[in-house]
Design a protein around this motif. Structure first.
Motif, short mmCIF file in Angstrom:
data_model
loop_
_atom_site.label_atom_id
_atom_site.label_comp_id
_atom_site.label_asym_id
_atom_site.label_seq_id
_atom_site.Cartn_x
_atom_site.Cartn_y
_atom_site.Cartn_z
N VAL A 1 33.71 21.52 5.02
CA VAL A 1 32.96 22.26 4.02
C VAL A 1 31.48 22.08 4.30
CG1 VAL A 1 32.56 22.71 1.57
CG2 VAL A 1 34.76 21.79 2.33
N HIS A 2 30.77 23.22 4.43
CA HIS A 2 29.33 23.18 4.66
C HIS A 2 28.61 23.72 3.45
CE1 HIS A 2 31.41 23.90 8.49
NE2 HIS A 2 30.54 23.06 8.99
N LEU A 3 27.56 23.06 3.07
CA LEU A 3 26.67 23.64 2.06
C LEU A 3 25.49 24.24 2.82
CD1 LEU A 3 25.29 24.17 -0.64
CD2 LEU A 3 24.55 21.79 -0.67
N LEU A 4 25.40 25.56 2.82
CA LEU A 4 24.25 26.21 3.44
C LEU A 4 23.18 26.33 2.36
CD1 LEU A 4 22.97 27.57 5.91
CD2 LEU A 4 23.96 29.73 5.14
N TYR A 5 22.26 25.37 2.39
CA TYR A 5 21.23 25.29 1.36
C TYR A 5 19.99 25.98 1.92
CZ TYR A 5 17.42 23.03 -1.21
OH TYR A 5 16.28 22.78 -1.93
N GLY A 6 19.74 27.19 1.44
CA GLY A 6 18.61 27.94 1.98
C GLY A 6 17.81 28.56 0.86
N VAL A 7 16.50 28.44 0.94
CA VAL A 7 15.65 29.00 -0.12
C VAL A 7 15.89 30.50 -0.22
CG1 VAL A 7 13.89 27.21 0.18
CG2 VAL A 7 13.68 29.37 1.44
#
Ligand code: ADP
Ligand code: ZN
Ligand code: ZN
Length: 733
Positions: free
Chosen positions: A188-194
């Motif tokens: 599981v990846h959290l793609l944390y992008g503004v």
């Protein structure tokens, strides 16, 4: 004979599955490999697990799903009924799909049939459609296949349109893509992008990689809102013309839903896009799941079986052993915590993708010293004027539809209130009729009343609207900026199918100067000409009984702020507030989600709230509050004695901190609170109450629920006047 009992899940309010004997003769089957022709005698069904069957239920017939076979039944042979027909018009549902719905049913404490059957399109589980022995013009599955073939063809013919150019990845995007682990099973990846960082492009590249390396692989993309599906579908179609996406959401006509669903099952659709219910789409070979805006509360199914589409996406990833990408600029604190503790892998996109685009400047307007008739502070008016002069767009965000939230008497204390719910009736201007009339509407139960000519309590005639909704805002803006082109986007202006799309298009093509909108506007939309966002009415989320209110407010404000200045021109966000010193705004001005999350998680940990505790909520409603509360008190006694010594009766702790338990529970203990009325106690004529269960250990809480569900169900049947349900991981308490 072996395995002659088929266990069948049915969408009925009993847990099930139900035992039936195998159909005799085996001839009684519908469809064949060839299509709709009635099956000749003796066609071997093979393994019936995962097949739909037509079964007798009371005096009617229903379609159910075979979930297991057994050699014997607890039912006496004379009580055992036989499956009428096994439907062979479709492949059995994949075993991993069955595993997913089985997991979901057990985790969320609902009957397998209640969860699994609604995931099948209505046309494919309507007994009516299958009662005829030999349908004309093909059965429902046949029609679904034909419809899909036509859809795919029309996409094919539209291919003459220039395919979208593939942008070169920014350095951040390239790095993010490389850190996604797409080929080693479950991750599981959290793609944390503004906001505006180009998460979509990363999803597209990941999808491309996964689908290109395996010609049978499928990808599932979940979006939070029906209104966002057309945007994604367009993007996918122009990028991947060979893989027409199957779309699944609750507002689709049934025929379209069946067509997309069958295409997903048969692998004809390589791409499946949809809202939360699409997480239960029967993709035969799912190889990647992407959940866009994973924090969004609309991933939670709030009616019938209550589940989280985001959490089920992760569960599905584990079951299918495939990668999952959760994307957000404001991840849920649960997800953020999972990334912080290493269960999920965090991948960052810290900058906007468009080189010249920078994050908008956020400014607060202190409303304590400003009196305005129209709701807009002078600074906001000036900012809008400047945009009008430059030909740029402004968005005025107010999360309250209607004209005003309440109508009040100027002479006494009367306010318009709903007879069925503990809320006020909102005043709405009726735009549909030629003569502009007024109406009072309940936003919770839909009850509507005519506007009284005089006060029902004291007879005075001066009734006046209090506060402001989007209609009233639109009206005052039209007066203030007479030459501006204004459009309002909220649930009232977008009721018709396709109308949201049409309105959004007018914004995108620049036919609009000022946009007035609710929550609907906060999500995902990309309007390059929009450079100003003015936020009204945010304060109500600052101080709330709901511990998740600040998280939601922060996410909404950051998202709505993210609509501004996405292209070359810089954006500006003005927030009108009476609490300019609130720490939430400090984090928002710095666009610093991480610091906001740190502060919130700290408080949650101290208060033993999720994600540091796990909750379940037993909800009951009845016509009288006492009935619901009494039911919950009984339920509590049913739940309490189970694990002797480990369940803590909150009652028994006179002074929680004195005995060392505090709210901090011993590991694995379960705390059961007292039954209390719900924050919104009355809804649609029913009085509602709740009983909160908490534990620091999810398995302990799960075990307690599993063990006591039968007793709860028995209690429920003995109190037929009470409606009740369990919410595991409730979003609001
Ligand atoms: P997010 O979903 O992260 O808020 P989007 O995916 O909507 O952001 O992208 C924001 C904008 O940046 C869009 O207009 C998109 O076309 C543009 N964009 C994304 N990636 C690139 C890129 N590599 N090069 C140029 N523009 C890009
Ligand atoms: Zn009055
Ligand atoms: Zn109501």
């Amino acid at each position: 004979m072996m395995a002659t009992i088929w266990q069948v899940a049915l969408d009925v309010p009993l847990p099930g599955p139900f035992d039936y004997s195998a159909p005799t003769p085996l001839a009684a089957q519908f469809g064949s490999e060839g299509g709709s022709e009635f099956n000749p005698i003796g066609n071997p069904i093979g393994d019936p697990i995962g097949r739909r069957v037509l079964v007798p239920w009371g005096r009617t017939q229903r379609i159910g799903l075979v979930t297991a076979v057994a050699s014997e039944s607890a039912l006496a042979p004379e009580r055992l009924r036989a499956v009428d027909r096994c439907l062979l018009d479709l492949d059995p549902l994949p075993s991993r799909w069955l595993e997913l719905v089985r997991f979901a049913a057990s985790y969320y404490q609902v009957g397998l049939g209640e969860l699994a059957l609604p995931a099948i399109p209505a046309l494919l589980r309507s007994a009516q459609a299958y009662r005829a022995q030999k349908p004309r013009g093909g059965g429902p599955v046949e029609r679904a296949r034909t419809a899909w073939a036509q859809t795919a063809e029309s996409v094919e013919s539209a291919r003459s349109v220039e395919p979208a150019p593939v942008p070169e990845l920014t350095a951040d995007q390239a790095a993010a893509l490389e850190s996604l682990v797409l080929d080693r099973g479950f991750r599981v990846h959290l793609l944390y992008g503004v906001t505006g960082s180009g998460k979509t492009e990363v999803y597209l590249r990941a999808i491309d990689r996964v689908l290109s390396r395996d010609p049978l692989a499928q990808a599932l993309l979940l979006v939070p809102e029906i209104a966002l599906t057309p945007q994604f579908v367009r993007t996918l179609q122009s990028r991947f013309p060979a893989w027409p996406p199957a779309v699944l959401h609750s507002a689709l006509p049934e025929a379209e839903r069946s067509s997309a669903w069958v295409a997903a099952l048969e692998g004809r659709a390589r791409l499946v896009v949809g809202t939360r219910l699409a997480v239960l789409a029967p993709l035969a070979r799912c190889a990647l799941i992407v959940v866009d805006e994973e924090h969004d509360p609309s991933y939670r199914q709030q009616e019938g079986a209550r589940w989280s589409g985001r959490d089920l996406a992760v569960a599905r990833g584990r079951i299918e052993q495939i990668p999952v990408v959760l994307g957000s600029a404001t991840p849920s604190l649960e997800t953020w915590h999972n990334a912080a503790t290493g269960r999920y892998q965090r991948v960052d996109l810290p900058r906007r993708a468009v080189a010249q685009s920078i994050l908008p400047a956020v400014r607060l307007i202190d409303m304590t010293r400003i009196k305005t008739a129209e709701g807009l502070a002078p600074q906001a008016v000036a900012a809008i004027e400047a945009r009008l002069l430059r030909g740029e767009q402004s968005l005025i965000f107010l999360n309250r539809r209607g004209y005003a939230p309440v109508l009040a008497c100027q002479s006494c204390a009367w306010v318009s209130s709903c007879p069925n719910c503990s809320v006020t009736l909102a005043l709405h201007a009726r735009m549909d009729s030629a003569t502009r009339g007024w109406q009072l509407i309940c936003h919770h139960c839909g009850h509507s009343d005519a506007v009284p000519r005089s006060c029902p309590a004291c007879g005075e005639v001066d009734l006046a609207p209090l506060g402001r909704g989007t209609q009233r805002l639109e009206e005052s803006i039209a007066t203030r900026f007479p030459s501006a082109r204004i459009v309002r986007i909220d649930r009232d202006t977008t009721r018709r199918r396709g109308s949201t799309e049409a309105l959004l298009l007018t914004v995108r093509t620049g036919e609009v100067d000022i946009l007035v909108g609710t929550q609907m506007m906060a999500k995902g939309h990309d309007f390059p000409r929009l450079t100003l966002v003015v936020v009204l009415g945010a304060d109500s989320g600052l101080y709330s009984h709901d511990f998740r209110a600040p998280e939601r407010l922060f996410a909404t404000l950051l998202q709505v702020a993210g609509r501004a200045g996405r292209a070359e021109q810089p954006g500006e966000v003005l927030i009108q507030t009476r609490w300019p010193g609130h720490p939430l705004f400090a984090a928002l001005r710095a666009q610093d989600y991480a610091s906001f999350a740190r502060g919130e998680l700290h408080q949650r940990e101290a208060a033993h709230l999720p994600p540091f505790a796990h909750q379940a909520l037993l909800c009951a409603d009845a016509t009288a509050a006492a009935t619901a509360l009494e039911f919950l008190a009984l339920a509590k006694t049913v739940l309490l004695p189970c694990e002797s010594g480990r369940v803590v009766n909150a009652n028994a702790i006179a002074n929680p901190s004195a005995n060392g338990l505090g709210l901090g529970l011993g590991l694995g203990a379960i705390r059961i609170a007292e039954p209390v009325p719900m924050p919104m106690a009355r809804l649609a004529g029913r009085e509602r109450a709740q009983l909160l269960l908490e534990s620091s250990s999810r398995p302990t809480l799960q075990a307690l629920l599993v063990r006591n569900l039968p007793a709860l169900r028995a209690l429920g049947s003995a109190h037929s006047k009470v409606h009740w349900h369990l919410e595991v991981d409730p979003l609001a308490i």
